[in-house]
Design an enzyme around this catalytic site. Structure first.
Site, short mmCIF file in Angstrom:
data_model
loop_
_atom_site.label_atom_id
_atom_site.label_comp_id
_atom_site.label_asym_id
_atom_site.label_seq_id
_atom_site.Cartn_x
_atom_site.Cartn_y
_atom_site.Cartn_z
N LYS A 271 0.74 -1.19 -0.03
CA LYS A 271 0.18 0.13 -0.02
C LYS A 271 0.98 1.34 0.07
O LYS A 271 2.02 1.14 0.34
CB LYS A 271 -0.71 -0.04 1.36
N ARG A 345 -10.34 -11.64 1.15
CA ARG A 345 -11.15 -12.52 0.72
C ARG A 345 -10.50 -14.06 0.98
O ARG A 345 -10.88 -14.96 0.72
CB ARG A 345 -11.54 -12.25 -0.56
#
Ligand code: BES
Ligand code: ZN
Ligand code: ZN
Length: 494
Positions: A271, A345
């Site tokens: 990130k 996920r």
């Protein structure tokens, strides 16, 4: 924060603030009338002299009233009298606390003569939530910068009855604050094993807690969850929490599953540094599930419930998983990891599969700070609800309105599912940029095996840097705890 219920005529004193409620259009409560009388009409004069109209959220802070033995008197608006209920009281009491918490008084007395016990109890509940503060690492804060109010008294007709009514609410408040603490803790303190330890401590409430380590998860074939933790020096954990409150302890349970990424750097798909510190909150789903299990146990809910937490740290490292890696999930399906930052996920894929295999639940609800896209879609006040089952979705929406943890249902169009097909594996972990929250939900759905399921994307609501809700101080919200507790109480008990 010390909260007690006292007799309605309990004395205040010069280090106290006294709060009374008034309604819109001049509707004075019993306590407001009494205060007005004692002050020689000062309360009504003050109201008449300004814009205060008794609306919800309006507060009038009066100082040194003649004839009143208190440092301050807080007049709290409660809106239209006909709409007044326990929920309004909760918010009004929180407003009263916020108005005087740093005023210098050490005690707040909320005078509620004539109020039903349920209403008085909710006043105490509102103050508990409002007074939350995560300040354990602030060692040099000057006392005059800290909140001055350390004690709140709710003055009622029958303190014993009110205190008893508060017992039920009090466990829920503890549960919400437990979840807020987990979300607020920095990742150097709260790594997967420490999270597991804190959950393990909940056995004191009657919960059963098991912790699985990497060795056990490897045996189970949890390649997706383990892949996420591969770059971290911290060991990945799977926590299994059980509450057996139904008459038949073997009855089919309901299940909650939480994303517990204790820190999300993005991994090799790192990130950007701006705001990355907020990723200490990426275990907000696991915190909500822990809090909900806490709440069910605290009130001995008549239900069998399971909470599964995938606890892991997403770090870049020489051993970290790479974009392009293919992992095999516990379900047997393979995933091409296109972006290591879409790790939530992967965590849920294995946690959900394990949940179904082992517990065969009536339904599953997963909670996860899953996508930045849900913030773009819904803003910071609403959580995203995705579901394959209208009944479960409707029950959740009803519980969301009743609890104040508001959800908004999102679509799961089947034609988007092909967007996560992969040329080298059964699927890939990201789709196109647009509709990112939907693709994420469709990915998770591939690990749901013909049972009612809902996915709550709470990336929008787990953390509020600038809250204006008096029961939710800025920071960790505890979103989801009340929601799930309400859902169980209204739909799945008995
Ligand atoms: N933990 C983040 C989602 C998130 C964003 C939570 C902002 C709280 C606040 C998640 O793991 C993530 O990084 N998602 C990516 C997915 C993308 C790579 C497909 C995102 O939302 O950008
Ligand atoms: Zn991520
Ligand atoms: Zn994440």
């Amino acid at each position: 924060m010390k909260i007690e219920f006292v007799a309605q005529d309990a004395p205040a004193g010069k280090t106290c603030a006294v709060a009374v409620i008034v309604f819109e259009k001049g509707g004075m409560s019993q306590a407001a009338e009494a205060l007005d009388k004692a002050s020689g009409g000062a309360v009504k004069r003050a109201i008449a002299g300004g814009r205060f109209a008794g609306q919800m959220g309006q507060v009038l802070d009066l100082i040194a009233l003649h004839g009143v033995d208190a440092a301050r008197a807080v007049i709290v608006g409660c809106g239209v009298k006909d709409d007044f209920d326990a929920k309004v009281m909760e918010t009004a009491a929180a407003h009263a606390y916020q108005a005087v918490k740093a005023s210098g008084v050490d005690t707040l007395i909320v005078r509620l003569p004539g109020a039903p016990a349920e209403v008085s109890a909710r006043a105490a509940f509102g103050v508990r939530l409002a007074a939350y503060r995560f300040d354990k690492y602030r060692t040099t804060e000057k006392p005059d910068k800290k909140p001055s109010v350390t004690k709140v008294k709710i003055a009622v007709d029958d303190p014993k009855v009110a205190a008893k009514a508060f017992k039920a609410d009090s466990g829920l408040a503890d549960a919400i604050l437990f979840a807020r603490d987990l979300v607020s803790e920095p990742a150097n303190i709260l790594y997967p094993e420490e999270f597991a330890r804190r959950v393990k401590a909940l056995t004191k409430l009657g919960l059963e807690v098991e912790i699985l380590g990497e060795k056990e998860m490897k045996k189970l074939g949890m390649g997706a969850l383990l892949g996420v933790g591969q770059g971290s020096v911290r060991e990945t954990q799977l926590a299994v929490i059980q509450w057996k409150g139904a008459k038949d302890p073997a009855a089919q349970p309901i299940a909650f599953v939480g994303k517990g990424v204790c820190f999300d750097t993005g991994g090799i798909s790192l990130k950007s540094p701006d705001g990355m510190e907020e990723m200490i909150t990426d275990m907000g789903g696991a915190a909500a599930v822990s809090g909900a299990m806490y709440a069910l146990a605290a009130r001995k809910a008549k239900v069998n419930a399971v909470g599964i937490l995938g606890l892991v740290e997403n770090m870049p490292d020489g051993n970290a998983q790479r974009p392009g890696d293919v992992v095999t999930t516990m379900s047997g399906q393979t995933v091409e990891v296109i972006n290591t930052d879409a790790e939530g996920r992967l965590v849920l894929a294995d946690a959900l599969w394990y949940c179904q295999q082992r517990f065969k639940p009536k339904f599953m609800i997963d909670l996860a700070t899953l996508t930045g896209a849900i913030i773009i879609s819904l803003g910071k006040d609403l959580g995203g609800l995705f579901s394959n089952d209208d009944k479960l979705a409707d029950n959740l929406l009803a519980a969301s309105r009743a609890s104040g943890d508001i959800l908004w249902r999102m679509p799961m169009p089947a034609q988007y599912d092909k967007n996560i097909d992969s040329a080298v594996a059964d699927m890939k972990n990201v789709g196109p940029r647009y509709g990112g929250s939907i693709t994420a939900a469709l990915f998770i759905q591939r690990f749901v095996n013909k049972l009612p399921w809902a996915h709550l994307d709470i990336a929008s609501t787990a953390w509020k840097p600038n809250s204006t809700v008096p029961t939710i101080p800025s920071g960790a919200t505890g979103f989801g705890v009340r929601l799930l507790d309400r859902l169980v109480a209204d739909c799945y008990e008995g």
